[in-house]
Design a protein around this motif. Structure first.
Motif, short mmCIF file in Angstrom:
data_model
loop_
_atom_site.label_atom_id
_atom_site.label_comp_id
_atom_site.label_asym_id
_atom_site.label_seq_id
_atom_site.Cartn_x
_atom_site.Cartn_y
_atom_site.Cartn_z
N LYS A 15 -2.86 -2.24 0.69
CA LYS A 15 -3.10 -1.10 1.60
C LYS A 15 -1.88 -0.86 2.48
CE LYS A 15 -6.79 -3.04 3.36
NZ LYS A 15 -6.86 -4.26 2.52
N THR A 16 -1.33 -1.90 3.08
CA THR A 16 -0.14 -1.74 3.94
C THR A 16 1.05 -1.27 3.13
OG1 THR A 16 -0.97 -3.47 5.43
CG2 THR A 16 1.38 -2.92 5.57
N MET A 17 1.20 -1.79 1.93
CA MET A 17 2.30 -1.38 1.05
C MET A 17 2.22 0.11 0.76
SD MET A 17 3.06 -2.69 -2.84
CE MET A 17 1.47 -2.06 -3.39
N LEU A 18 1.04 0.61 0.49
CA LEU A 18 0.87 2.03 0.20
C LEU A 18 1.17 2.87 1.43
CD1 LEU A 18 -2.40 1.79 -1.91
CD2 LEU A 18 -0.19 2.60 -2.75
N ALA A 19 0.70 2.45 2.61
CA ALA A 19 0.93 3.22 3.83
C ALA A 19 2.42 3.34 4.12
CB ALA A 19 0.21 2.56 5.00
N ARG A 20 3.17 2.27 3.95
CA ARG A 20 4.61 2.33 4.21
C ARG A 20 5.32 3.26 3.23
NH1 ARG A 20 6.61 -0.98 7.91
NH2 ARG A 20 5.37 -2.74 8.67
N ARG A 21 4.85 3.30 2.01
CA ARG A 21 5.49 4.16 1.03
C ARG A 21 5.10 5.62 1.21
NH1 ARG A 21 5.90 -0.74 0.03
NH2 ARG A 21 7.47 -1.59 -1.38
N LEU A 22 3.98 5.88 1.85
CA LEU A 22 3.64 7.26 2.20
C LEU A 22 4.67 7.85 3.15
CD1 LEU A 22 1.84 9.75 2.26
CD2 LEU A 22 0.39 8.59 3.94
N ALA A 23 5.14 7.04 4.10
CA ALA A 23 6.18 7.52 5.03
C ALA A 23 7.45 7.91 4.28
CB ALA A 23 6.48 6.46 6.07
N GLY A 24 7.76 7.21 3.19
CA GLY A 24 8.99 7.48 2.46
C GLY A 24 8.98 8.77 1.67
N ILE A 25 7.79 9.28 1.30
CA ILE A 25 7.76 10.50 0.50
C ILE A 25 7.57 11.75 1.35
CG2 ILE A 25 6.89 9.22 -1.48
CD1 ILE A 25 4.15 10.38 -1.00
N LEU A 26 7.46 11.59 2.68
CA LEU A 26 7.38 12.76 3.55
C LEU A 26 8.75 13.44 3.64
CD1 LEU A 26 5.24 11.41 6.53
CD2 LEU A 26 4.48 12.82 4.62
N PRO A 27 8.82 14.76 3.66
CA PRO A 27 10.10 15.46 3.81
C PRO A 27 10.72 15.21 5.18
CG PRO A 27 8.39 16.94 2.98
CD PRO A 27 7.70 15.69 3.43
N ASP A 28 12.01 15.47 5.29
CA ASP A 28 12.70 15.34 6.57
C ASP A 28 12.15 16.35 7.57
OD1 ASP A 28 14.27 13.35 5.54
OD2 ASP A 28 16.02 14.62 5.19
N LEU A 29 12.28 16.01 8.85
CA LEU A 29 11.81 16.89 9.92
C LEU A 29 12.76 18.07 10.10
CD1 LEU A 29 10.87 14.20 12.60
CD2 LEU A 29 9.35 15.29 10.96
#
Length: 509
Positions: free
Chosen positions: A228-242
């Motif tokens: 679960k934690t592994m997936l949450a951290r990787r969700l942050a990586g696929i978000l576009p830049d601000l």
């Protein structure tokens, strides 16, 4: 004689221009500071006296009165020291009055005359720029942060004497004194975790991509070690830049929190408070100065709460209002501070206190009543505000021994997310919204965006039999549009609505 310059008072992220006026009277020497100052600001009189004396700037030996206007606005902290010292010394007539009157001065003074860094320089100077000012003086340690504000002439100084020289004072050159550096650690970017490292969780990865595409909130449920934690951290990586606006807001919040800024960070923030964090740590607060909590620091990015069922109920329930409004309000006697809080929420929880309920090959020792109580720690209103629920299972031995890793890399997933967000932004052009998760349900249930009866049939039936609330109905509609954007469809059809309903009601990974 009078002299005046400018400073900035912050209430949350809102900056208010403060007119610092100094007046010299024919009376016994003294120094009065008026204008609703707190204790830290009231002590500025002694700091200013010491700094001026040790910088070779002698204050007039007459009655000095410094007024911070508007007088009804509460003012906090030591960031007014520099403006008070410049206004007070300006009454002697040795400074260029026009120069100090058009300059914003921010900084704390040491008794030796050196300038010390202060928090909140970025939002303060942004407010000054919005008010029409184009020149500011800040401490040396805050220079990089101050230069993030466009269209502003920034001067950094190590000592009070250098500021006086800038305004035409006849004082000796202070030479090259040692500057006071910020004690806080320099900002560190969150590492980008590779999505391809995830194996055996294809449904969960697809759910992450949908969540990133539409800005949807997510619940990950599964036993310990399922990832679960592994997936949450990787969700942050696929978000576009601000974009520029959101990046500046996020940086301003970090500045208020005391972080030293050296650049404008484009990657979305990832904030993961411990599940034992207090309500104040989550929402922010302070008796005199409102500081942002985890909710505000996650603005523009992800707020990840691991072991959410173990967190105090009042902490989890505090998320309800910012999830709906996109901002957090802190009410204190005399002021109300508002921080933007438009974040994606990711909750992770075990299925029961021991974590073995429903796990193949393990025995759950929790009685049924304990399992029900554990599940009820995430209340119905909180679950109703979550768009996606994913049940994460442990990876099998066959998945681990596969020669290749996951089928989707972070770069590939981010490209899909960016493309889907571009479709959504084009569709919602001319409105205040850019992400599907932010669009009101009334827009999706009525008018041009209302789905045909065939496509929304499963949703209508789920609402009729009570499986969905109206809020849940709207969230499934938003999910359906995000799935359609990823599929490249002009509008959701029956397949996209079915996929969205599956994600809302708990996809088994």
């Amino acid at each position: 004689m009078t002299a005046r310059t400018w400073a900035v008072a912050l209430t949350g992220l809102n900056g208010h221009m403060v007119d610092v006026e100094a007046d010299l009277a024919q009376q016994t020497p003294g120094f009065d500071l008026i204008g609703l100052a707190d204790r830290a600001l009231g002590e500025a009189v002694r700091r200013v006296h010491g700094a001026c004396r040790n910088s070779g700037l002698e204050l007039p030996r007459r009655k000095l009165t410094v007024n911070l206007s508007p007088a009804s606005l509460p003012k906090h902290g030591s960031g007014f020291d520099l403006a008070i010292a410049i206004a007070a010394f300006g009454t002697a007539g040795t400074l260029d009055q026009a120069s100090i009157a058009r300059t914003v001065h921010l900084g704390e003074l040491g008794l030796d005359g050196r300038l010390r860094p202060i928090p909140g320089v970025l939002p303060a100077l942004h407010a000054a720029r919005e008010a029409g000012f184009d020149r500011a003086v800040v401490p040396f340690a805050n220079e990089a942060e101050a230069r993030l504000v466009p269209g502003l002439e920034v001067h950094s100084a190590v000592t009070l004497a250098q500021v006086a020289l800038l305004h035409g004072a006849d004082v000796s050159d202070p030479g090259d004194p040692q500057p006071v550096l910020a004690s806080a650690a320099a900002q560190v970017s969150e590492p980008v975790w590779e999505l391809a490292d995830v194996i055996g969780q294809d449904d969960a990865v697809r759910a992450l991509i949908v969540a990133a595409a539409g800005g949807h909130h997510l619940l990950l449920s599964g036993p310990p070690g399922a990832g679960k934690t592994m997936l949450a951290r990787r969700l942050a990586g696929i978000l576009p830049d601000l974009d520029d606006e959101r990046a500046l807001e996020a940086a301003s919040i970090r500045s208020l929190a005391g972080e030293t800024l050296t650049r404008l960070e484009r990657r979305p923030p990832f904030v993961a408070p411990h599940h034992s964090a207090s309500v104040a740590a989550m929402i922010g607060g302070g008796s005199r100065v409102a500081r942002p909590g985890a909710i505000a620091r996650a603005h523009g990015g992800l707020l990840f709460l691991d072991e959410a069922a173990e967190a105090p109920g009042v902490v989890v329930e505090a998320l309800r209002q910012p999830l709906e409004s996109g901002e957090i309000e802190i009410h204190r006697a005399g002021f109300t501070a508002r921080f933007p809080a438009r974040f994606q929420l990711v909750l992770a929880t075990n299925p029961c206190p021991c974590g073995a309920y429903g796990v193949v090959g393990e025995e759950c020792i929790c009685p049924p009543s304990a399992i029900r109580r554990y599940a009820a720690r995430l209340s119905g209103p909180i679950r109703d505000r979550l768009d996606i629920e994913v049940r994460v299972a442990r990876v099998s031995a066959a998945d681990v021994t596969m020669p290749e890793g996951g089928t989707t890399s972070t770069a590939q997933a981010r490209a899909r997310v960016e493309e889907a967000r571009e479709r959504a932004a084009w569709r919602w052009r001319g409105t205040p919204w850019r992400l599907n998760a932010h669009v009101p349900g009334t827009w999706l249930r009525q008018g041009d965006f209302r789905l045909p009866a065939e496509a929304r049939g499963p949703l209508d039936r789920a609402l009729q039999r009570g499986a969905l609330t109206l809020r849940g109905y709207d969230r499934v509609l938003r999910l359906a549009w995000s799935v359609a954007d990823l599929d490249g469809a002009a509008a959701p059809g029956l397949a996209q609505v079915g996929r969205a309903l599956y994600l809302k009601k708990g996809a088994a990974a």
